[in-house]
Design a protein around this motif. Structure first.
Motif: not given
Ligand code: NAD
Ligand code: ZN
Length: 350
Positions: A122-127, A319-321, A327-330, A342-343
């Motif tokens: 849950l971030c901008g990029e990954c390798v 992403f900002d939310a 919290d909703r999933a919990a 949506r990142v």
């Protein structure tokens, strides 16, 4: 890089964090588009651990992911920049004895996103290794791509069941994994699937699919429902997807002689099962740990129109939310199956 970080049990923050970004020759760099919220991510948030995996340092969450390749390593021939992809989050040591046995999913050396101490995406990029990155067919959206990971668990369960055409399956538990397993069982050749739960909302979502019949066990005991549908014979395959002790009691009274029980649910504590009842039917018992070699098959089924995961997407958060999404999933609303984040909020692609 900005990421959704689980600081410690019960505390999430969206903040900058240093993440590994070195690329090897067989890796690809991916700009994340969509990441699903999984029960395990939520469990780390609410409990700080799952079994022996304990969050002892800040960890980025998220492992159900899709995105776009933005850079490929020198030795990568299967993918190119611009490819839309989804990723298998567990990377084993392919030279290990377990991997060489064909069981790379249970390789003790596997590193799996968002399982301590490994960061999620849950971030901008990954390798990620190209070998565990799968090109999305043009008709498969990023949202569907990010649902391949939980569907892969159902695919693995269907594979382990060794379904024969025309089988009758029972799935205990109509959560995300139960419904995904029911869909994989139908795609694998089952004529019909009965799915049980105590939640009318969950059953209603499962029943949107042809071939799936919901059993509300508060009204009809599962033993009676299965006996009625199979004329007292029993199901060819029973998938245990609830992880609840109560569901284990009747397992061997709903499977036919010589049928299969596939354990998918992970009870938090040891549970009792009736071995004598199992032996009386000489039923086969299988276990499922994540998945191996099913992502490409899952994508083929979705692209062929044989599996539609889109009715399972309950809501998408920007992403900002992300913290609101967690919290909703919990909260565990009964009408929610899959929440996604949506990142890449600039992309208009679904
Ligand atoms: P979930 O909580 O969304 O679903 C579980 C469902 O079971 C709920 O809808 C609940 O109402 C229902 N249930 C409870 N008691 C029941 C009973 N007696 N009979 C029938 N249904 C009952 O969880 P999920 O995300 O769908 O995951 C399901 C299970 O699969 C969990 O135990 C999870 O840890 C496990 N899991 C295993 C793997 C694996 O690799 N083996 C991978 C992912 C998840
Ligand atoms: Zn997951």
């Amino acid at each position: 890089m900005k990421a959704l970080v689980l600081e410690r049990q019960g505390e999430l923050s969206l903040r900058d964090i240093d993440l590994p970004s070195d690329m090897g020759p067989t890796d690809v760099r991916i700009k994340l588009h969509t990441v699903g919220v999984c029960g395990s991510d939520v469990h780390y948030y609410t409990h700080g651990k799952i079994g022996d995996f304990v969050v002892t340092a800040p960890m980025v969450l998220g492992h159900e992911a899709s995105g776009t390749v933005i850079e490929v390593g020198a030795a990568v021939t299967t993918l190119k920049a611009g490819d839309r992809v989804c990723m298998e989050p567990g990377v084993p040591d392919l030279t290990s004895r377990t991997s060489r046995l064909g069981l790379y999913n249970v390789d003790p050396a596997v590193t799996f996103w968002a399982t301590p101490p490994v960061h999620g995406v849950l971030c901008g990029e990954c390798v990620h290794p190209a070998a565990f990155t799968f090109k999305l067919p043009d008709t498969v959206s990023f949202a569907e791509g990010a649902m391949v990971e939980p569907f892969a668990v159902g695919m693995q369960a269907a594979k382990r069941a060794q379904i024969a055409p025309g089988d009758t399956a029972v799935v205990l538990g109509a959560g995300t994994i139960g419904i995904m397993t029911a869909l994989a069982a139908l795609a694998g050749g089952c004529a019909r699937v009965l799915i049980s739960d105590l939640s009318a909302e969950k059953l209603a979502i499962a029943e949107r699919y042809d071939g799936i019949t919901g059993i509300d066990i508060r009204q009809t005991p599962i033993v009676d429902a299965v006996a009625e549908v199979t004329a007292g014979w029993g199901a060819d395959v029973v998938f245990e997807c609830s992880g609840a002790q109560a569901a284990m009691t009747d397992l061997f009274r709903i499977v036919r002689p010589g049928g299969a029980i596939v354990f998918v649910g992970l009870p938090p504590d040891p549970v009792a099962i009736d071995i004598s009842a199992a032996t009386a039917r000489e039923c086969r018992m299988e276990t499922v740990f994540r998945y191996a070699n099913v992502f490409d098959r899952a994508l083929d089924l979705i692209a062929a129109g044989k599996v539609d995961l889109t009715p399972l997407l309950s809501d998408t958060y920007p992403f900002d939310a992300s913290i609101e999404a967690f919290d909703r999933a919990a909260e565990g609303r009964p009408s929610d199956v899959k929440l996604q984040i949506r990142v890449d909020t600039e992309s208009e692609a679904p």
